[in-house]
Write a protein that holds these residues in place. Structure first.
Motif, PDB file in Angstrom:
ATOM      1  N   PRO A 200       1.069  -1.305   0.225  1.00 42.89           N
ATOM      2  CA  PRO A 200      -0.087  -0.626   0.203  1.00 42.89           C
ATOM      3  C   PRO A 200       1.066   1.096   0.004  1.00 42.89           C
ATOM      4  CG  PRO A 200       0.379  -1.023   2.198  1.00 42.89           C
ATOM      5  CD  PRO A 200       0.335  -1.926   1.635  1.00 42.89           C
ATOM      6  N   SER A 201       0.249   2.214  -0.576  1.00 43.66           N
ATOM      7  CA  SER A 201       1.191   3.610  -0.945  1.00 43.66           C
ATOM      8  C   SER A 201      -0.038   4.575  -0.781  1.00 43.66           C
ATOM      9  CB  SER A 201       1.798   3.569  -2.066  1.00 43.66           C
ATOM     10  OG  SER A 201       1.183   3.862  -3.404  1.00 43.66           O
ATOM     11  N   PRO A 202       0.725   5.979  -0.810  1.00 43.98           N
ATOM     12  CA  PRO A 202      -0.174   7.212  -1.402  1.00 43.98           C
ATOM     13  C   PRO A 202      -0.985   7.500  -3.058  1.00 43.98           C
ATOM     14  CG  PRO A 202       1.204   7.505   0.338  1.00 43.98           C
ATOM     15  CD  PRO A 202       2.027   6.121  -0.427  1.00 43.98           C
ATOM     16  N   TRP A 203       0.038   5.877  -3.601  1.00 39.05           N
ATOM     17  CA  TRP A 203      -0.515   6.438  -4.932  1.00 39.05           C
ATOM     18  C   TRP A 203      -1.251   4.627  -5.201  1.00 39.05           C
ATOM     19  CZ3 TRP A 203       4.619   6.721  -3.213  1.00 39.05           C
ATOM     20  CH2 TRP A 203       4.865   8.232  -3.031  1.00 39.05           C
ATOM     21  N   GLY A 204      -1.674   3.729  -4.695  1.00 37.59           N
ATOM     22  CA  GLY A 204      -2.413   3.287  -4.710  1.00 37.59           C
ATOM     23  C   GLY A 204      -0.960   1.817  -4.046  1.00 37.59           C
ATOM     24  N   ARG A 205      -2.026   0.486  -4.287  1.00 40.31           N
ATOM     25  CA  ARG A 205      -0.590  -0.700  -4.400  1.00 40.31           C
ATOM     26  C   ARG A 205       0.046  -0.410  -5.452  1.00 40.31           C
ATOM     27  NH1 ARG A 205      -1.776  -3.866  -0.916  1.00 40.31           N
ATOM     28  NH2 ARG A 205      -0.620  -5.518  -0.781  1.00 40.31           N
ATOM     29  N   GLY A 206       1.205  -0.994  -5.475  1.00 37.95           N
ATOM     30  CA  GLY A 206       2.299  -1.021  -6.166  1.00 37.95           C
ATOM     31  C   GLY A 206       3.533  -1.158  -6.048  1.00 37.95           C
ATOM     32  N   ARG A 207       4.830  -1.360  -5.730  1.00 40.95           N
ATOM     33  CA  ARG A 207       6.098  -1.463  -5.827  1.00 40.95           C
ATOM     34  C   ARG A 207       7.436  -0.774  -5.969  1.00 40.95           C
ATOM     35  NH1 ARG A 207       8.708  -4.517 -10.055  1.00 40.95           N
ATOM     36  NH2 ARG A 207       6.829  -5.424 -11.706  1.00 40.95           N
ATOM     37  N   PRO A 208       8.024  -0.422  -5.611  1.00 40.73           N
ATOM     38  CA  PRO A 208       9.040   0.877  -6.188  1.00 40.73           C
ATOM     39  C   PRO A 208       9.873   0.652  -7.390  1.00 40.73           C
ATOM     40  CG  PRO A 208       9.944  -1.391  -4.066  1.00 40.73           C
ATOM     41  CD  PRO A 208       8.857  -1.454  -3.926  1.00 40.73           C
ATOM     42  N   GLY A 209      10.420   1.117  -7.858  1.00 36.63           N
ATOM     43  CA  GLY A 209      11.369   1.189  -8.842  1.00 36.63           C
ATOM     44  C   GLY A 209      12.614   0.624  -8.735  1.00 36.63           C
ATOM     45  N   TRP A 210      13.727   0.262  -9.267  1.00 35.45           N
ATOM     46  CA  TRP A 210      14.613   0.197  -8.643  1.00 35.45           C
ATOM     47  C   TRP A 210      15.623   1.050  -7.773  1.00 35.45           C
ATOM     48  CZ3 TRP A 210      19.631  -0.626 -12.731  1.00 35.45           C
ATOM     49  CH2 TRP A 210      20.397  -1.640 -12.559  1.00 35.45           C
ATOM     50  N   HIS A 211      16.059   2.078  -8.876  1.00 31.78           N
ATOM     51  CA  HIS A 211      16.882   3.582  -8.431  1.00 31.78           C
ATOM     52  C   HIS A 211      16.172   3.060  -6.519  1.00 31.78           C
ATOM     53  CE1 HIS A 211      17.798   2.767 -12.756  1.00 31.78           C
ATOM     54  NE2 HIS A 211      16.248   3.491 -13.029  1.00 31.78           N
ATOM     55  N   ILE A 212      15.014   3.655  -6.184  1.00 33.07           N
ATOM     56  CA  ILE A 212      14.782   4.301  -5.288  1.00 33.07           C
ATOM     57  C   ILE A 212      14.936   3.915  -3.988  1.00 33.07           C
ATOM     58  CG2 ILE A 212      12.433   3.188  -5.273  1.00 33.07           C
ATOM     59  CD1 ILE A 212      13.833   7.035  -4.575  1.00 33.07           C
ATOM     60  N   GLU A 213      15.476   2.210  -4.486  1.00 37.59           N
ATOM     61  CA  GLU A 213      15.917   1.117  -3.558  1.00 37.59           C
ATOM     62  C   GLU A 213      16.930   1.906  -2.530  1.00 37.59           C
ATOM     63  OE1 GLU A 213      13.344  -2.417  -5.610  1.00 37.59           O
ATOM     64  OE2 GLU A 213      15.470  -2.231  -5.177  1.00 37.59           O
ATOM     65  N   CYS A 214      18.241   1.734  -3.779  1.00 38.61           N
ATOM     66  CA  CYS A 214      19.345   2.347  -3.462  1.00 38.61           C
ATOM     67  C   CYS A 214      19.233   3.156  -2.672  1.00 38.61           C
ATOM     68  CB  CYS A 214      20.258   1.923  -4.057  1.00 38.61           C
ATOM     69  SG  CYS A 214      20.418   0.114  -4.720  1.00 38.61           S
ATOM     70  N   SER A 215      18.486   4.162  -3.019  1.00 40.00           N
ATOM     71  CA  SER A 215      18.404   6.049  -2.377  1.00 40.00           C
ATOM     72  C   SER A 215      18.103   5.361  -0.875  1.00 40.00           C
ATOM     73  CB  SER A 215      18.418   6.278  -3.532  1.00 40.00           C
ATOM     74  OG  SER A 215      18.596   7.125  -4.218  1.00 40.00           O
ATOM     75  N   ALA A 216      17.546   4.764  -1.108  1.00 38.74           N
ATOM     76  CA  ALA A 216      16.277   5.060   0.013  1.00 38.74           C
ATOM     77  C   ALA A 216      17.372   4.160   1.514  1.00 38.74           C
ATOM     78  CB  ALA A 216      15.018   4.139   0.300  1.00 38.74           C
TER      79      ALA A 216
END
Length: 473
Positions: A200-216
């Motif tokens: 769940p997210s503010p934009w509906g159910r989904g999953r992260p993109g590859w690039h955002i994973e490493c930054s986080a």
């Protein structure tokens, strides 16, 4: 220690200075666990394991974070092909990667976070980018969220590119993008995908993109600003470029230095599953031994491509055998207890200067081989003091390269190492035949055994305690 490194962002050699005295923080992009590892995957971990060891040898504490990408388009596709749940598929190959790294003597990282364990941090970072005007939810109600590359003037700074010259980002359907080069931060759930592969997210159910994973994950474990971001050359664009953009656009300092290792190639092409030119890690280790494979990966300069061949691996195995032969020979003569740690000065100026010069491992290895040769000459001459000094230097150099056979990471011998007792037994049997021939004064038979061993690259010495064999140097 005055370490100089090639910074990929500045495109020049710079003097490395850590953010905190005595502590070096490194983020290394880890594997996407979609299928079995190959030797190309191993290079990054081995090269930066050597960097870590050199920094620790110089007295630094190293905080190394290596992520695991366990949710990704490719993982979902491969899992569907294999008929297993995506999470089981990812865990299966995460385990395979860990076994492969262990077989090459790679030290475990300080932290090894999985992407799926850090969804809240990713959502928080995406929200910050939307709030600052650098990201936007797609207008097509897909649930996708994109980074707006035109909103960030420094986009392209890592690789020296202009946005206008870049190809479209192929990580999501372009219909919801303002610009084809905008890249996905969040991917809305699609009906054909497992519900378990969405959150769940503010934009509906989904999953992260590859690039955002490493930054986080880098921010979670190393803070907004850290020392070194490392990875393979193939990750510079788009992955690292996008990491840098989204992190700095969110107000974070991110990496102060960037380091990239070159590829392992076959027939001049980058080793890649998509090209089919892969080499199995377990098979290489079984044939040549983990230490020899590691030497082959660590020996060339990390910014130089390595061509995979049987001859190159065999040469690495032969080089390692010559080093080990000297240490065994010296150990049989020098019975002193030697320290578990020695100061940096004991390793020799040539080796130190090479490692401080952007990890010039070929020059450092040349110093190791010269030390081994000098040690053998000293043993031949009965100069035990010089032999002792050479043994200590060689041992310290091996520790830096992660090749000390007595280190804990090599406690589980590889398949080829297990053959050593067999080889010892066979050579011993030949030496016994030679001894019996000499006893009955059959000099022709004795010489024939000696010549056979010589052709095999073995050297026989007659000592008061009996014959001793070693590899020719």
């Amino acid at each position: 220690m005055s370490l100089h490194l090639y910074d990929s962002a500045r495109r020049e050699i710079v003097e490395f200075q850590s953010l905190e005295p005595g502590l070096v923080s490194i983020y290394l992009c880890g594997p996407t666990v979609q299928s079995a590892p190959h030797l190309g995957h191993m290079r990054s971990r081995v090269n930066f394991d050597v960097l870590r060891r050199w920094l620790e040898f110089a007295g630094h504490e190293v905080r190394l974070v290596v992520n695991v990408t366990d949710i990704d388009d490719k993982i979902l596709a491969k899992a569907a092909e294999a008929g297993r749940p995506w999470w089981a598929h990812a865990y299966l190959f995460e385990d395979a990667f860990r076994d492969a790294f262990r077989s090459l003597g790679v030290q475990p990282p300080s932290y090894e976070p999985r992407a799926t364990g850090h969804i809240p941090e990713m959502i928080e970072l995406i929200e910050a980018l939307i709030e600052r005007g650098h990201a936007y939810p797609a207008a097509d109600e897909s649930g996708d969220v994109y980074f707006d590359v035109n909103s960030w003037a420094d986009y392209g700074s890592l690789t020296g590119q202009r946005v206008a010259d870049m190809a479209p980002a192929e990580d999501a359907d372009p219909r919801g993008k303002r610009d084809p080069r905008d890249f996905a931060l969040w991917k809305g759930h699609k009906p054909a995908e497992p519900v378990t592969a969405s959150w769940p997210s503010p934009w509906g159910r989904g999953r992260p993109g590859w690039h955002i994973e490493c930054s986080a994950m880098a921010g979670k474990y190393l803070g907004d600003t850290f020392d070194i971001h490392a990875g393979g050359l193939d990750l510079r664009f788009p992955h690292h470029e996008n990491e840098l953009a989204q992190s700095t656009a969110a107000g974070r300092g991110f990496a102060r230095y960037w380091m990239h290792n070159a590829w392992v190639t076959m027939a001049g092409e980058k080793m890649s599953k998509s090209l089919g030119n892969t080499a199995d890690v377990a098979a290489a280790v079984a044939k040549y031994g983990g230490r020899a494979v590691r030497l082959w990966l660590a020996g060339p300069h990390y910014r130089s491509a390595i061509e995979l061949s049987e001859a190159a691996l065999a040469e690495a195995a032969a080089q390692l055998a010559r080093i080990d032969s000297f240490l065994e020979r010296a150990g049989a003569v020098l019975t002193d207890e030697w320290v578990a740690y020695a100061p940096l000065t004991a390793i020799g100026g040539e080796f130190t200067a090479a490692m401080d010069d952007d990890l010039a491992t070929p020059t450092a290895l040349a110093a190791l081989f010269r030390t081994v040769k000098e040690g053998n000459v000293a043993l031949d001459a009965g100069d035990l003091e010089s032999a002792r000094a050479a043994r200590l230097k060689a041992w310290l150099m091996l520790r830096v390269f992660g090749l000390d056979a007595n280190a804990p990471e090599w406690a589980d011998a590889s398949a080829s190492d297990d053959l050593k007792p067999v080889v010892d037994g066979l050579v011993g049997a030949l030496l016994e035949q030679r001894a019996q021939a000499r006893a009955r004064k059959d000099w022709a038979a004795a010489d024939a055994v000696r010549d056979t061993l010589k052709k095999l690259g073995l050297k026989v010495e007659d000592t008061p305690s009996g014959p001793r064999w070693s590899l020719e140097n």
